[in-house]
Design an enzyme around this catalytic site. Structure first.
Site, PDB file in Angstrom:
ATOM      1  N   TYR A 142     -10.993 -26.032  -7.231  1.00 42.35           N
ATOM      2  CA  TYR A 142     -11.639 -26.700  -6.093  1.00 42.35           C
ATOM      3  C   TYR A 142     -10.664 -27.583  -5.318  1.00 42.35           C
ATOM      4  CZ  TYR A 142     -16.168 -25.271  -8.041  1.00 42.35           C
ATOM      5  OH  TYR A 142     -17.227 -24.543  -8.518  1.00 42.35           O
ATOM      6  N   LYS A 193     -10.558 -18.811 -19.604  1.00 46.50           N
ATOM      7  CA  LYS A 193     -10.362 -17.359 -19.579  1.00 46.50           C
ATOM      8  C   LYS A 193      -8.891 -17.089 -19.875  1.00 46.50           C
ATOM      9  CE  LYS A 193     -12.718 -14.376 -17.786  1.00 46.50           C
ATOM     10  NZ  LYS A 193     -13.411 -13.225 -18.408  1.00 46.50           N
ATOM     11  N   ASP A 226     -17.029 -16.256 -19.919  1.00 48.45           N
ATOM     12  CA  ASP A 226     -18.119 -15.280 -19.768  1.00 48.45           C
ATOM     13  C   ASP A 226     -18.935 -15.189 -21.051  1.00 48.45           C
ATOM     14  OD1 ASP A 226     -15.767 -14.265 -20.842  1.00 48.45           O
ATOM     15  OD2 ASP A 226     -16.049 -12.240 -20.055  1.00 48.45           O
ATOM     16  N   ASP A 250     -18.921 -26.252 -13.654  1.00 48.32           N
ATOM     17  CA  ASP A 250     -19.940 -26.283 -12.607  1.00 48.32           C
ATOM     18  C   ASP A 250     -21.057 -25.290 -12.956  1.00 48.32           C
ATOM     19  OD1 ASP A 250     -21.181 -26.761 -10.224  1.00 48.32           O
ATOM     20  OD2 ASP A 250     -19.599 -25.985  -8.943  1.00 48.32           O
ATOM     21  N   ASP A 254     -24.932 -26.184 -15.169  1.00 48.81           N
ATOM     22  CA  ASP A 254     -26.232 -25.879 -14.546  1.00 48.81           C
ATOM     23  C   ASP A 254     -27.032 -24.915 -15.412  1.00 48.81           C
ATOM     24  OD1 ASP A 254     -25.894 -27.515 -12.415  1.00 48.81           O
ATOM     25  OD2 ASP A 254     -26.028 -25.962 -10.880  1.00 48.81           O
TER      26      ASP A 254
END
Ligand code: NAD
Length: 368
Positions: A142, A193, A226, A250, A254
């Site tokens: 980001y 990852k 994942d 992020d 959620d």
């Protein structure tokens, strides 16, 4: 001993209504537990724009810098949607996060027994769930450079963002996770990852090194992001603390939050670096927004903000006993069948924001 400085920023929409319930708890702690704070209040968001023409004044920013902890309600609403970007209510909140250098975002996903069947997962998968997601908040893709959209010689356009982490950024967020795990279930899942990203490989190596050097008492597992998403909805109770980067955090926070089934119940904390005395700058806030659709009607759920305040007692003021008291009172009120509209279930008693606050105070009185 001087009282700890606490800055309250109720903000917009339902912010002031839910914050009013926290102020009652603060009064109660002073009267019944001899725990007093030096409380100041300020404006942030649309209400600050209305009064001062900016979403956060320099004076309020200074108060936040001086405070031992900041508790925020929520900002924003349709009234301010057409303002230029720099004046939007959200800019006030972003400025607070940026200037206080809050790099660690703590998002608990905790399921109260009484609300277990509000989850979209089967009740037995989530009953007793208690996960803490620690998300890196100021680095990664980001913020990484280079970034932007460019036009290539052949006329095609190309968008670029860069995922980048340094050793020190990884180590300081992993420290927060290990320290939290030490006070909880002594287990950390570090999520990246590493199979396809070098920044993920560095993340994995640095977290492992830190654990071996300073946290041998904590069980560490590495997991691909994942797979973590899958495991969160398959067997969420395997997790205690999850530490991950800005982007994966992020998404995963959620996802984990929704295991609990209700936005009105979710607290959060954002922490900065520890100073020489071990104290950290800190901002506590509910995950939900300003809920303009229900603002001013005394029907909002104040529990996310009350639980954010409980996190503040625990993490900024080391008042574990008082934090637990407040959380136990919330549990008792829910067990007793009280519900605000957002968490209403058949056969339960629908109550207002104010009555929910009063019920918590009554439970607190019973508990001491
Ligand atoms: P929201 O979280 O405000 O509301 C989403 C839905 O959940 C609404 O139906 C609302 O009534 C309900 N809800 C939220 N909190 C509740 C509570 N405590 N009790 C009962 N019901 C609750 O999200 P939104 O509608 O997307 O955004 C509204 C405004 O809030 C926007 O201006 C947005 O920018 C802002 N916002 C602020 C923050 C923040 O301050 N941290 C976060 C998200 C959104």
């Amino acid at each position: 001993m001087t009282a700890k400085k606490l800055l309250i920023l109720p903000g917009d929409g339902i912010g002031p209504e839910v914050m009013a319930q926290v102020l009652r708890i603060i009064d109660w702690l002073a009267k019944k537990r001899q725990l007093s704070f030096d409380v100041s209040e300020g404006l942030v968001g649309g209400c600050s724009y209305d009064k001062h023409g900016v979403p956060l004044t320099e004076e309020t920013m200074e108060l936040a810098q001086q405070a031992d902890a900041v508790l925020l309600g929520a900002v924003g609403g349709p009234k301010w949607d057409t303002l230029p970007f720099a004046l939007k209510p959200e800019r006030g909140l972003l400025r607070l996060r940026k200037d206080l250098k809050l790099f660690a975002n703590l998002r608990p996903a905790f399921v109260f027994d009484a609300l277990a069947d509000a989850s979209s997962l089967k009740t037995d998968l989530v009953r007793g769930l208690d996960i803490m997601i620690v998300r890196e908040l100021t680095g990664g893709v980001y913020f990484g450079e280079p970034r932007g959209i460019e036009t290539l010689p052949n006329g095609e356009r190309r968008g670029v963002n860069t995922q980048v982490y340094t050793t020190s950024e990884i180590v300081r967020i992993a420290e927060v996770a290990f320290e939290l795990a030490r006070k909880r279930g002594k287990k950390v899942h570090s999520v990246e990852k590493a199979n396809v990203m070098e920044s993920g490989l560095l993340w994995r190596e640095e977290v492992q090194k830190l654990r071996d050097a300073r946290y041998p008492d904590i069980a560490l597992e590495h997991m691909y992001a994942d797979n973590c998403a899958m495991q969160l909805v398959r067997t969420p109770k395997q997790f205690d603390v999850i530490v991950t980067d800005n982007l994966f955090g992020d998404l995963l926070s959620d996802c984990a939050a929704m295991l609990t089934g209700s936005l009105g119940m979710l607290p959060s904390a954002s922490l900065g670096a520890a100073d020489a005395n071990g104290a950290r700058k800190a901002l506590y806030e509910p995950v939900h927004g300003s809920a303009p659709d229900i603002a001013g009607r005394d029907i909002a759920n104040p529990l996310a903000t009350l639980l954010s305040f409980a996190m503040m007692l625990r993490y900024s003021f080391d008042k574990e006993e008082d934090a637990t008291l407040l959380e136990t009172a919330v549990k008792a009120v829910l067990d007793g069948g009280m519900r605000t509209g957002d968490i209403m279930q058949p056969g339960m008693a629908k109550v207002s924001t104010t009555v929910m606050g009063e019920s918590i105070l009554r439970e607190l009185d019973k508990l001491i």
